[in-house]
Design a protein around this motif. Structure first.
Motif, mmCIF file in Angstrom:
data_model
loop_
_atom_site.group_PDB
_atom_site.id
_atom_site.type_symbol
_atom_site.label_atom_id
_atom_site.label_comp_id
_atom_site.label_asym_id
_atom_site.label_seq_id
_atom_site.Cartn_x
_atom_site.Cartn_y
_atom_site.Cartn_z
ATOM 1 N N ALA A 215 0.619 -1.282 -0.197
ATOM 2 C CA ALA A 215 -0.013 -0.068 -0.063
ATOM 3 C C ALA A 215 0.795 1.377 -0.202
ATOM 4 C CB ALA A 215 -0.993 -0.148 0.820
ATOM 5 N N LYS A 216 0.446 1.832 -1.163
ATOM 6 C CA LYS A 216 0.562 3.576 -0.537
ATOM 7 C C LYS A 216 0.323 4.496 -0.239
ATOM 8 C CE LYS A 216 4.209 1.588 -3.771
ATOM 9 N NZ LYS A 216 3.088 0.831 -4.280
ATOM 10 N N VAL A 217 0.799 5.673 -0.159
ATOM 11 C CA VAL A 217 -0.412 7.185 0.458
ATOM 12 C C VAL A 217 -0.903 7.589 -0.658
ATOM 13 C CG1 VAL A 217 -0.295 9.038 1.710
ATOM 14 C CG2 VAL A 217 1.607 7.911 2.144
ATOM 15 N N GLU A 218 -2.701 7.697 0.159
ATOM 16 C CA GLU A 218 -2.800 8.064 -1.013
ATOM 17 C C GLU A 218 -3.764 9.215 -1.215
ATOM 18 O OE1 GLU A 218 -6.954 6.053 -0.046
ATOM 19 O OE2 GLU A 218 -6.456 3.930 0.269
ATOM 20 N N VAL A 219 -3.064 9.852 -2.640
ATOM 21 C CA VAL A 219 -2.923 11.759 -2.572
ATOM 22 C C VAL A 219 -4.014 11.938 -3.028
ATOM 23 C CG1 VAL A 219 -1.601 13.164 -3.557
ATOM 24 C CG2 VAL A 219 -0.292 11.306 -2.923
ATOM 25 N N GLN A 220 -4.906 13.119 -2.094
ATOM 26 C CA GLN A 220 -6.188 14.049 -2.858
ATOM 27 C C GLN A 220 -5.713 15.082 -3.769
ATOM 28 O OE1 GLN A 220 -9.266 14.203 0.362
ATOM 29 N NE2 GLN A 220 -9.164 11.925 0.808
ATOM 30 N N GLY A 221 -4.915 15.524 -3.139
ATOM 31 C CA GLY A 221 -4.833 17.111 -3.630
ATOM 32 C C GLY A 221 -4.499 18.224 -2.468
ATOM 33 N N LEU A 222 -3.403 19.823 -2.558
ATOM 34 C CA LEU A 222 -3.686 20.065 -1.242
ATOM 35 C C LEU A 222 -5.353 20.465 -0.996
ATOM 36 C CD1 LEU A 222 -2.046 20.999 0.718
ATOM 37 C CD2 LEU A 222 -1.213 23.308 -0.268
ATOM 38 N N LEU A 223 -5.607 21.290 -2.042
ATOM 39 C CA LEU A 223 -6.913 22.053 -2.271
ATOM 40 C C LEU A 223 -8.402 21.245 -1.769
ATOM 41 C CD1 LEU A 223 -6.487 24.714 -5.117
ATOM 42 C CD2 LEU A 223 -6.111 25.643 -2.274
ATOM 43 N N GLU A 224 -7.932 20.610 -2.120
ATOM 44 C CA GLU A 224 -8.940 19.183 -2.839
ATOM 45 C C GLU A 224 -9.287 18.611 -1.455
ATOM 46 O OE1 GLU A 224 -8.177 19.642 -6.350
ATOM 47 O OE2 GLU A 224 -6.868 18.938 -4.810
ATOM 48 N N SER A 225 -7.993 18.668 -0.233
ATOM 49 C CA SER A 225 -8.231 18.536 1.090
ATOM 50 C C SER A 225 -8.581 19.132 1.935
ATOM 51 C CB SER A 225 -7.025 18.078 1.935
ATOM 52 O OG SER A 225 -6.275 16.748 0.861
ATOM 53 N N ILE A 226 -9.167 20.112 1.465
ATOM 54 C CA ILE A 226 -9.505 21.502 2.534
ATOM 55 C C ILE A 226 -10.992 21.594 3.078
ATOM 56 C CG2 ILE A 226 -9.412 23.703 3.390
ATOM 57 C CD1 ILE A 226 -6.509 24.097 1.824
ATOM 58 N N GLN A 227 -11.839 20.823 4.124
ATOM 59 C CA GLN A 227 -12.811 21.291 3.882
ATOM 60 C C GLN A 227 -13.210 21.973 5.006
ATOM 61 O OE1 GLN A 227 -14.471 17.440 3.322
ATOM 62 N NE2 GLN A 227 -13.116 16.925 1.912
ATOM 63 N N PRO A 228 -13.048 23.648 4.768
ATOM 64 C CA PRO A 228 -14.285 23.780 6.587
ATOM 65 C C PRO A 228 -15.481 23.591 6.534
ATOM 66 C CG PRO A 228 -12.835 25.456 4.484
ATOM 67 C CD PRO A 228 -13.205 24.322 4.085
ATOM 68 N N PRO A 229 -15.287 23.362 8.610
ATOM 69 C CA PRO A 229 -16.137 22.799 8.934
ATOM 70 C C PRO A 229 -17.789 24.082 8.572
ATOM 71 C CG PRO A 229 -15.255 23.857 10.096
ATOM 72 C CD PRO A 229 -14.688 23.736 8.752
ATOM 73 N N ALA A 230 -18.580 23.064 8.092
ATOM 74 C CA ALA A 230 -20.105 23.831 7.444
ATOM 75 C C ALA A 230 -21.398 23.921 9.067
ATOM 76 C CB ALA A 230 -20.773 23.186 6.917
ATOM 77 N N LEU A 231 -21.339 24.999 9.368
ATOM 78 C CA LEU A 231 -23.099 25.504 10.183
ATOM 79 C C LEU A 231 -23.548 23.919 10.445
ATOM 80 C CD1 LEU A 231 -24.441 29.105 9.138
ATOM 81 C CD2 LEU A 231 -22.056 28.650 10.722
ATOM 82 N N ASP A 232 -23.522 23.452 9.825
ATOM 83 C CA ASP A 232 -24.776 22.166 10.541
ATOM 84 C C ASP A 232 -23.879 21.462 10.724
ATOM 85 O OD1 ASP A 232 -26.463 23.562 9.127
ATOM 86 O OD2 ASP A 232 -26.865 21.345 7.577
ATOM 87 N N ASP A 233 -22.499 21.434 10.891
ATOM 88 C CA ASP A 233 -21.366 20.769 11.891
ATOM 89 C C ASP A 233 -21.046 20.751 13.859
ATOM 90 O OD1 ASP A 233 -20.825 18.879 9.975
ATOM 91 O OD2 ASP A 233 -19.197 20.411 9.155
ATOM 92 N N PHE A 234 -21.475 22.379 13.089
ATOM 93 C CA PHE A 234 -21.907 22.723 14.789
ATOM 94 C C PHE A 234 -22.812 22.500 15.887
ATOM 95 C CE2 PHE A 234 -18.946 26.101 12.804
ATOM 96 C CZ PHE A 234 -17.448 25.853 13.523
ATOM 97 N N THR A 235 -23.761 21.829 15.410
ATOM 98 C CA THR A 235 -24.977 21.122 15.980
ATOM 99 C C THR A 235 -24.153 20.073 17.082
ATOM 100 O OG1 THR A 235 -25.813 20.241 14.525
ATOM 101 C CG2 THR A 235 -26.605 22.222 14.141
ATOM 102 N N GLY A 236 -23.861 19.622 17.110
ATOM 103 C CA GLY A 236 -23.161 18.275 17.477
ATOM 104 C C GLY A 236 -22.311 19.028 18.860
ATOM 105 N N LEU A 237 -22.033 20.416 18.880
ATOM 106 C CA LEU A 237 -21.446 20.652 20.142
ATOM 107 C C LEU A 237 -22.083 20.390 21.185
ATOM 108 C CD1 LEU A 237 -19.355 24.003 18.945
ATOM 109 C CD2 LEU A 237 -18.596 21.679 19.482
#
Length: 493
Positions: A215-237
């Motif tokens: 197995a090798k490291v899976e590459v997605q790309g730098l910009l593609e890996s950046i996923q800022p949290p959405a507002l809905d993600d904060f509901t779990g707090l």
């Protein structure tokens, strides 16, 4: 602001930044893979550690980035709450660090028991070792720490029966061997490249040269890996479990960073760390990492030590190391795709071994047995439960040990002929010592007067005072001679 260093300092900082970059690169990628997130997220955290935390006040020479000590906690958080929620956890933890630093709580993190911190690191190291043994063989590790240990015999059987797993394990074992033996090579060789980079590079070259099917490291790309949290993600707090995870991130990342700062201060003669400002700097870095959906960061002793030992003089070295990480991630992302996962797992196995203080255990047991017990119980609790609960167990045990140690009380009983029995107490009388106190008093004869002198006590808690009063009352009811108490309110707290 980042001051402009003198030419001599700039040359040293430039050289040190390259060394730190070469040390940080395989660790950033390996920690991300072990945490169950895209490899690029580890690089992003390293970049933020250099470009954001690097310019902020606090500690001038320590380097921040993803830490092996948080790998277990990140993996558990991603498995429990999902990758999208990781950004929320890191963001809120960062903001909490900022608030704590602003409120001058930074210095209080130094009050955490060293035995608990060592036990925490040892527990993390053991979980890393057992978990990454599976990754070294291209196999999936069980989720629970105790299952990782119990599954080792089955792991050996699986490796023996599968050629790919055996090949991956051979690459991983070779990587560990390089890491261990690298410093024994002549300085002109070992000094040219940091051991982690050399080990991963050799493993990658061997894998490519022999076209090994691992197995090798899976590459997605730098910009593609950046996923800022959405507002809905904060509901779990609103969930207790998620808030507990945020608290664990905050406390562990802060403690590790500030303990690292104290260690780095002992390595150089430059400006000392401002702990409150350093805590705010770490908080700012984690807030940015959380906004980008990346891994959490701490100050990392391995990279920091490499920075100091390479001759760094100013903050420029750690900022430049962030620049080199950014350039690598932007210009050479495909290079990650040829790195075998087994080699990165081996780097973390080696890092985990260094987290277990094997050499210090025996001297600690001889000189401070209670501290050794706290260390061992904390590590065992982390392996058998999880990081947060294990640290809580360690902290509670450390508090209990300290309470027991300071509640020492000495009882002196004098019986002269047929006269009164004189009993004096000195020290600290707390509820922890009640069994000893009451057993001694209840064994005294009831047909002789007793004089109980409490004036030598430095502290008499409410539980002890109540118990002594009740004992005196019972003795006076049952016996033929009274009990006289003196100094009964002395030291009452």
């Amino acid at each position: 602001m980042l001051s402009i260093p003198a030419p001599v300092s700039l040359r040293r900082d430039f050289t040190a930044s390259l060394v730190v970059f070469l040390v940080a690169l395989p660790l950033c990628v390996g920690i991300a893979v072990a945490s169950g997130v895209p490899a690029e997220l580890g690089l992003i955290t390293g970049i933020v550690g250099g470009l954001v935390v690097g310019v902020l006040p606090g500690s001038s020479l320590q380097v921040s980035g993803p830490a092996a000590g948080l790998t277990v906690l990140v993996y558990e958080a991603v498995q429990a709450h999902g990758l999208a929620t990781l950004g929320v956890i890191v963001l809120v933890a960062g903001v909490t660090q900022l608030v704590l630093g602003f409120m001058k709580f930074g210095r209080w993190f130094r009050a955490i028991s060293v035995a608990v911190v060592q036990g925490m690191l040892a527990g993390i190291g053991l979980v890393l070792i057992f978990g990454q043994c599976y990754a070294m063989a291209d196999l999936k590790a069980p989720s629970a720490g105790i299952d990782k240990i119990a599954g080792l015999p089955a792991l050996a059987a699986d490796v023996a029966a599968d050629q790919q797993s055996l090949t991956a394990l051979a690459i991983g074992s070779g990587t560990v061997a390089v890491l261990v033996l690298w410093k024994r090579l002549p300085d002109r060789i070992s000094g040219a490249l940091p051991a982690p980079l050399a080990a991963v590079a050799l493993a990658t070259a061997a894998t490519a040269a022999f076209s090994l099917p691992i197995a090798k490291v899976e590459v997605q790309g730098l910009l593609e890996s950046i996923q800022p949290p959405a507002l809905d993600d904060f509901t779990g707090l609103g969930e207790i479990t998620l808030l507990g995870t945020v608290l664990a991130f905050t406390l562990i990342a802060s403690a590790e960073s500030l303990f690292s700062a104290a260690a780095v201060d002992r390595m150089h003669d430059g400006p000392r760390t401002d702990y409150d400002k350093e805590l705010m700097a770490q908080g700012a870095g984690n807030a940015v990492c959380g906004f980008l959906g990346a891994l959490p960061m701490t100050a990392v002793i391995v990279r920091s030590a490499a920075n100091v030992q390479a001759g760094a003089r100013t903050k420029a070295s750690r900022v430049l190391h962030g620049v080199w990480l950014l350039l690598f991630a932007a210009l050479l992302p495909a290079a990650l795709g040829v790195i075998p996962v087994a080699a990165l797992a081996a780097v973390l196995v080696h890092a985990g071994c260094k987290l277990v203080p094997v050499r210090e255990l025996l001297p600690l047991w001889r000189e401070h047995r209670g501290e050794a017990v706290v260390l061992g119980v904390t590590a065992l609790a982390i392996v058998t439960t999880n990081l947060f609960e294990g640290v809580l167990v360690g902290l509670l045990l450390a508090v209990a040990k300290t309470a027991w140690a300071i509640s020492h009380v000495h009882m002196n009983v004098k019986q002269a002929g047929t006269g009164p029995i004189h009993v004096s107490l000195t020290g600290n009388a707390t509820f922890l010592r009640l069994p000893l106190i009451l057993d001694t008093l209840e064994a005294l004869p009831k047909d002789r007067p007793i004089e109980l002198d409490l004036s030598g006590l430095r502290h008499l808690d409410h539980a002890c005072q109540t118990a002594l009063t009740n004992w005196a009352d019972r003795h006076n009811e049952e016996g033929t001679e009274p009990v006289r108490m003196s100094g009964r309110n002395h030291g009452h707290g």
